[in-house]
Design a protein around this motif. Structure first.
Motif, PDB file in Angstrom:
ATOM      1  N   SER A   1      63.802  18.229  28.694  1.00  0.00           N
ATOM      2  CA  SER A   1      65.072  18.358  29.538  1.00  0.00           C
ATOM      3  C   SER A   1      63.905  19.226  31.032  1.00  0.00           C
ATOM      4  CB  SER A   1      66.410  18.452  29.634  1.00  0.00           C
ATOM      5  OG  SER A   1      67.033  18.396  30.796  1.00  0.00           O
ATOM      6  N   ALA A   2      63.456  18.783  31.640  1.00  0.00           N
ATOM      7  CA  ALA A   2      62.698  19.819  32.760  1.00  0.00           C
ATOM      8  C   ALA A   2      63.580  20.413  33.817  1.00  0.00           C
ATOM      9  CB  ALA A   2      62.032  18.573  34.217  1.00  0.00           C
ATOM     10  N   SER A   3      64.929  20.272  33.823  1.00  0.00           N
ATOM     11  CA  SER A   3      66.077  20.939  34.054  1.00  0.00           C
ATOM     12  C   SER A   3      66.550  22.256  33.609  1.00  0.00           C
ATOM     13  CB  SER A   3      67.184  20.403  34.865  1.00  0.00           C
ATOM     14  OG  SER A   3      67.832  19.797  34.105  1.00  0.00           O
ATOM     15  N   SER A   4      66.264  22.483  32.464  1.00  0.00           N
ATOM     16  CA  SER A   4      67.021  23.428  31.336  1.00  0.00           C
ATOM     17  C   SER A   4      65.938  23.987  30.992  1.00  0.00           C
ATOM     18  CB  SER A   4      67.639  22.105  30.523  1.00  0.00           C
ATOM     19  OG  SER A   4      67.109  21.259  29.909  1.00  0.00           O
ATOM     20  N   MET A   5      64.477  23.570  31.242  1.00  0.00           N
ATOM     21  CA  MET A   5      64.105  24.469  30.100  1.00  0.00           C
ATOM     22  C   MET A   5      63.350  25.902  30.652  1.00  0.00           C
ATOM     23  SD  MET A   5      60.866  23.422  27.745  1.00  0.00           S
ATOM     24  CE  MET A   5      61.543  22.187  27.259  1.00  0.00           C
ATOM     25  N   THR A   6      62.844  26.507  29.431  1.00  0.00           N
ATOM     26  CA  THR A   6      62.726  27.834  29.671  1.00  0.00           C
ATOM     27  C   THR A   6      61.488  28.049  28.991  1.00  0.00           C
ATOM     28  OG1 THR A   6      63.728  28.920  27.796  1.00  0.00           O
ATOM     29  CG2 THR A   6      65.006  28.924  29.932  1.00  0.00           C
ATOM     30  N   PRO A   7      60.537  29.106  29.637  1.00  0.00           N
ATOM     31  CA  PRO A   7      58.971  29.158  29.136  1.00  0.00           C
ATOM     32  C   PRO A   7      59.954  29.528  27.378  1.00  0.00           C
ATOM     33  CG  PRO A   7      59.742  30.575  30.944  1.00  0.00           C
ATOM     34  CD  PRO A   7      60.305  30.369  30.513  1.00  0.00           C
ATOM     35  N   ALA A   8      60.897  30.452  26.911  1.00  0.00           N
ATOM     36  CA  ALA A   8      60.956  30.551  25.638  1.00  0.00           C
ATOM     37  C   ALA A   8      61.057  29.310  24.926  1.00  0.00           C
ATOM     38  CB  ALA A   8      62.256  31.770  25.356  1.00  0.00           C
ATOM     39  N   ALA A   9      61.881  28.402  25.750  1.00  0.00           N
ATOM     40  CA  ALA A   9      62.311  27.421  24.956  1.00  0.00           C
ATOM     41  C   ALA A   9      60.924  26.411  24.404  1.00  0.00           C
ATOM     42  CB  ALA A   9      63.698  26.683  25.425  1.00  0.00           C
ATOM     43  N   LEU A  10      60.143  26.703  25.486  1.00  0.00           N
ATOM     44  CA  LEU A  10      58.832  25.774  24.691  1.00  0.00           C
ATOM     45  C   LEU A  10      57.923  25.814  24.177  1.00  0.00           C
ATOM     46  CD1 LEU A  10      57.507  23.483  26.448  1.00  0.00           C
ATOM     47  CD2 LEU A  10      56.227  25.352  27.773  1.00  0.00           C
ATOM     48  N   ARG A  11      58.240  27.539  23.559  1.00  0.00           N
ATOM     49  CA  ARG A  11      57.551  28.229  22.576  1.00  0.00           C
ATOM     50  C   ARG A  11      58.235  27.415  21.760  1.00  0.00           C
ATOM     51  NH1 ARG A  11      57.120  32.632  27.035  1.00  0.00           N
ATOM     52  NH2 ARG A  11      58.608  33.339  25.954  1.00  0.00           N
ATOM     53  N   ALA A  12      59.234  27.741  21.442  1.00  0.00           N
ATOM     54  CA  ALA A  12      59.884  27.232  20.348  1.00  0.00           C
ATOM     55  C   ALA A  12      59.766  25.445  20.046  1.00  0.00           C
ATOM     56  CB  ALA A  12      61.305  27.323  19.886  1.00  0.00           C
ATOM     57  N   MET A  13      59.175  24.654  20.753  1.00  0.00           N
ATOM     58  CA  MET A  13      59.166  23.745  20.500  1.00  0.00           C
ATOM     59  C   MET A  13      57.332  23.213  19.958  1.00  0.00           C
ATOM     60  SD  MET A  13      60.765  21.517  23.895  1.00  0.00           S
ATOM     61  CE  MET A  13      62.360  21.333  24.035  1.00  0.00           C
ATOM     62  N   PRO A  14      57.298  21.838  18.804  1.00  0.00           N
ATOM     63  CA  PRO A  14      56.166  21.503  18.341  1.00  0.00           C
ATOM     64  C   PRO A  14      54.921  21.306  19.691  1.00  0.00           C
ATOM     65  CG  PRO A  14      58.159  19.907  17.806  1.00  0.00           C
ATOM     66  CD  PRO A  14      58.452  20.677  19.235  1.00  0.00           C
ATOM     67  N   GLU A  15      53.681  21.361  19.361  1.00  0.00           N
ATOM     68  CA  GLU A  15      52.675  21.292  20.066  1.00  0.00           C
ATOM     69  C   GLU A  15      52.858  20.346  20.455  1.00  0.00           C
ATOM     70  OE1 GLU A  15      48.242  22.692  19.633  1.00  0.00           O
ATOM     71  OE2 GLU A  15      49.430  22.774  17.680  1.00  0.00           O
TER      72      GLU A  15
ATOM     73  N   PHE B   1      54.462  28.359  32.147  1.00  0.00           N
ATOM     74  CA  PHE B   1      54.654  26.862  31.649  1.00  0.00           C
ATOM     75  C   PHE B   1      53.382  26.751  31.064  1.00  0.00           C
ATOM     76  CE2 PHE B   1      58.699  26.047  33.469  1.00  0.00           C
ATOM     77  CZ  PHE B   1      59.950  26.263  32.333  1.00  0.00           C
ATOM     78  N   VAL B   2      52.055  27.236  31.495  1.00  0.00           N
ATOM     79  CA  VAL B   2      51.015  26.593  31.273  1.00  0.00           C
ATOM     80  C   VAL B   2      50.013  28.051  30.562  1.00  0.00           C
ATOM     81  CG1 VAL B   2      49.665  25.605  32.031  1.00  0.00           C
ATOM     82  CG2 VAL B   2      51.056  24.639  33.263  1.00  0.00           C
ATOM     83  N   GLN B   3      50.147  29.049  31.507  1.00  0.00           N
ATOM     84  CA  GLN B   3      49.252  29.870  31.107  1.00  0.00           C
ATOM     85  C   GLN B   3      50.108  30.794  30.084  1.00  0.00           C
ATOM     86  OE1 GLN B   3      47.959  31.466  34.810  1.00  0.00           O
ATOM     87  NE2 GLN B   3      45.599  30.610  34.464  1.00  0.00           N
ATOM     88  N   GLY B   4      51.284  31.155  29.370  1.00  0.00           N
ATOM     89  CA  GLY B   4      52.078  31.718  28.779  1.00  0.00           C
ATOM     90  C   GLY B   4      52.654  33.113  29.003  1.00  0.00           C
ATOM     91  N   SER B   5      52.281  33.360  30.250  1.00  0.00           N
ATOM     92  CA  SER B   5      52.671  34.949  31.172  1.00  0.00           C
ATOM     93  C   SER B   5      54.548  35.470  30.830  1.00  0.00           C
ATOM     94  CB  SER B   5      51.959  35.199  32.285  1.00  0.00           C
ATOM     95  OG  SER B   5      51.296  34.582  32.499  1.00  0.00           O
ATOM     96  N   SER B   6      54.372  35.875  31.080  1.00  0.00           N
ATOM     97  CA  SER B   6      55.847  36.324  30.571  1.00  0.00           C
ATOM     98  C   SER B   6      56.442  36.517  32.529  1.00  0.00           C
ATOM     99  CB  SER B   6      56.145  38.279  30.008  1.00  0.00           C
ATOM    100  OG  SER B   6      55.632  38.917  30.951  1.00  0.00           O
ATOM    101  N   ALA B   7      57.699  36.575  32.621  1.00  0.00           N
ATOM    102  CA  ALA B   7      58.256  36.693  34.076  1.00  0.00           C
ATOM    103  C   ALA B   7      57.832  37.702  34.714  1.00  0.00           C
ATOM    104  CB  ALA B   7      60.210  36.719  33.962  1.00  0.00           C
ATOM    105  N   THR B   8      57.849  39.543  33.834  1.00  0.00           N
ATOM    106  CA  THR B   8      57.047  40.198  34.247  1.00  0.00           C
ATOM    107  C   THR B   8      55.911  39.700  35.302  1.00  0.00           C
ATOM    108  OG1 THR B   8      58.805  41.491  33.110  1.00  0.00           O
ATOM    109  CG2 THR B   8      57.551  42.425  34.201  1.00  0.00           C
ATOM    110  N   ASN B   9      55.320  39.611  33.674  1.00  0.00           N
ATOM    111  CA  ASN B   9      53.589  39.640  33.799  1.00  0.00           C
ATOM    112  C   ASN B   9      53.268  38.371  35.317  1.00  0.00           C
ATOM    113  OD1 ASN B   9      53.023  41.625  32.165  1.00  0.00           O
ATOM    114  ND2 ASN B   9      52.617  40.384  30.538  1.00  0.00           N
ATOM    115  N   SER B  10      53.555  37.315  35.128  1.00  0.00           N
ATOM    116  CA  SER B  10      53.266  36.333  36.327  1.00  0.00           C
ATOM    117  C   SER B  10      54.057  37.148  37.991  1.00  0.00           C
ATOM    118  CB  SER B  10      54.685  35.167  35.784  1.00  0.00           C
ATOM    119  OG  SER B  10      55.781  35.659  36.746  1.00  0.00           O
ATOM    120  N   GLY B  11      54.635  38.019  37.612  1.00  0.00           N
ATOM    121  CA  GLY B  11      54.559  38.441  39.065  1.00  0.00           C
ATOM    122  C   GLY B  11      53.277  39.955  39.707  1.00  0.00           C
ATOM    123  N   LEU B  12      52.954  40.134  38.164  1.00  0.00           N
ATOM    124  CA  LEU B  12      52.256  40.929  38.202  1.00  0.00           C
ATOM    125  C   LEU B  12      50.451  40.495  38.306  1.00  0.00           C
ATOM    126  CD1 LEU B  12      52.846  43.944  35.298  1.00  0.00           C
ATOM    127  CD2 LEU B  12      52.757  43.926  37.915  1.00  0.00           C
TER     128      LEU B  12
END
Length: 524
Positions: free
Chosen positions: A450-464, A305-316
């Motif tokens: 909504s914290a419960s339904s937020m995803t990284p992809a949805a957050l990237r689509a929102m206003p800055e 959410f903060v550093q902008g990594s993908s799910a796979t990259n966050s594992g790496l």
């Protein structure tokens, strides 16, 4: 007050050569990898599994059922190994795990999958405690540390490789292969173990099973795991459901203690808790599980959410911590084997865990990936100094008749620390995240969050402006999580300071400082 028992228990080790140990270890490493890898491989497949089988409302039980069964089974398998021999019980655990894996791959609905995952978990509990108990019986403690270091290195390998393998299997084959992949590896472990463990003692086979103790153990462990899993998520901490489970846990534990004190062959011999070093090692294991899994469970939130990594990259991106755990575990194991000294390592490791968790409590919106990688190295180095030494101290405090049961207790405490760490630290994270969002007036910034339904992809689509509000809330939750985590880790350092040095069996005695003699009251 009686003096703590600082005598080394009777000699351990069955005269295996280095080559024989390495051959046996090949099967044990595969078995440990299977037990540790399974949850990590399955996690990326869960969304696809729901799409295929349905039952979204029961999805959490695919993981909870496995963890619950593993936690319950661990001390039971340990005691069965003491009674009937390590070889037969370990092979039985591997076979049960493989049967569960095959059935999971064949599941036709969510209810079947959850039930078969429980079967798989029952076998997994025997794999973990079986591996550690077999090493404890085969190898004297003086030499055991370097081999246990290799075993402890399996955990970070599983945590790094599991999500990558699971994602690839799900994308290119079928989610069912996330379970079927266990079969060829498990069969290798089964054959190697059956052949190489023939020299282990077989046990009498005539002892009575402690069915009352087993039943009560199942009741209070199940209740406790459900409290840790549901508290603050499915139900509020003050709800009748959680309070009822807490009451059942306390009542079940009390009844269990009463029964175990009267049983000739208890499933969890309470005499192991009379040894101060064993109790302290259990405390260290609990804290290490709490800190490690609490950190791993929620760091990806910050990375994605903060550093902008993908799910796979966050594992790496967790690799620096895992590599640090692996390297330090092996180095510490070899140092203990050469010198015979171990007391200093959980102390230094505990201090590094506190330092690493405190560093993570300082993260903000602009903390770089390089900085967080360095923080992970510090945290991982601390865990590497704690994890295998806590098992070594516990086993060095046990008589051979209690090796399996005692190792099961130590592993159980680490598992419980992990469960409670994920649950409690997760509740802290969720509370600060939602509170921060409520206080920020996020909807006025250009969007509704909504914290419960937020995803990284949805957050990237929102206003800055909205992204920054949510990222600040995540950062606030993560920093507070690690503040509390570092406070718990301080307790681990305090516990480690009270560990006394008992010479490791199988090597030259190491000079120790003789404790001041305390007059023992004479009974009248």
């Amino acid at each position: 007050m009686a003096e703590p028992d600082t005598r080394a228990p009777e000699k351990a080790g069955l005269g295996f050569t280095h080559r024989e140990i390495l051959v046996t270890m090949s099967g044990l490493v595969i078995a440990m990898l299977l037990a540790q890898l399974d949850n990590m491989i399955v996690a990326p497949a869960l969304p696809t599994i729901v799409g295929d089988l349905g039952g979204l409302e029961h999805l959490s039980w695919v993981t909870t059922g496995y963890i619950l069964a593993t936690t319950i089974a661990t001390p039971i398998w340990g005691k069965l190994g003491d009674l009937y021999g390590r070889r037969i019980t370990f092979v039985a655990a591997v076979a049960l795990f493989l049967v569960g894996s095959m059935l999971c791959g064949m599941a036709q609905n969510m209810a079947e999958l959850i039930g078969f995952r429980a079967v798989q978990g029952l076998g997994a509990g025997g794999l973990i405690v079986g591996v550690l108990s077999i090493i404890g019986e085969m190898i004297p403690p003086r030499d055991r540390s370097k081999y246990q270091g290799v075993m402890m290195a399996v955990m970070p390998v599983a945590m790094i490789g599991g999500p990558l393998i699971g994602g690839a299997i799900t994308d290119h084959l079928s989610w069912r292969w996330a379970f079927y992949v266990n079969l060829p590896l498990g069969l290798v472990a089964l054959v190697v173990s059956w052949i190489t463990l023939a020299r282990l003692p077989r046990g009498t086979g005539h002892a009575k099973i402690d069915w009352w103790g087993t039943g009560l153990l199942t009741v209070w462990i199940t209740s406790l795991v459900l409290v840790a899993t549901w508290g603050g998520t499915e139900y509020a901490w003050g709800s009748p459901q959680i309070l009822g489970l807490i009451a059942l846990t306390v009542a079940g534990l009390g009844a269990f203690i009463v029964v175990e004190r009267r049983q000739p062959e208890p499933i969890m011999p309470l005499r192991v808790f009379k040894n101060r070093n064993f109790v302290l090692a259990g405390g260290i294991a609990f804290v290490s599980g709490f800190a490690l899994f609490g950190a791993i469970g929620y760091l990806p939130q910050y990375q994605q959410f903060v550093q902008g990594s993908s799910a796979t990259n966050s594992g790496l991106l967790l690799m620096p911590m895992m590599a640090s755990v692996m390297v330090v575990s092996i180095v510490v194991g070899n140092l203990i084997s050469r010198t015979g000294r171990y007391r200093i390592f959980p102390i230094i490791g505990g201090v590094l865990v506190v330092a690493g968790m405190f560093l993570f409590s300082t993260v903000d919106l602009h903390t770089s990936k390089t900085a967080t990688a360095l923080y992970m190295v510090v945290l991982g180095a601390g865990m590497g100094g704690i994890m295998q030494t806590s098992t070594l101290i516990a086993q060095n405090s046990l008589e051979m008749r209690d090796m399996g049961a005692g190792t099961g207790v130590s592993t159980f405490l680490r598992n419980m620390g992990s469960s409670l760490g994920v649950s409690i630290l997760g509740a802290i994270y969720a509370h600060h995240l939602t509170t921060s969002l409520a206080d920020s007036g996020a909807s006025a910034a250009g969007g509704t969050i909504s914290a419960s339904s937020m995803t990284p992809a949805a957050l990237r689509a929102m206003p800055e402006a909205v992204r920054e509000v949510f990222q600040r809330a995540v950062t606030d939750g993560i920093s507070n999580l690690f503040v509390w985590g570092s406070a718990v880790a301080v307790l681990g350092v305090v516990v480690a300071l009270f560990v006394t040095h008992v010479p490791l069996r199988g090597g030259k005695a190491v000079a120790t400082v003789k404790p001041a003699e305390t007059p023992v009251p004479v009974a009248h």
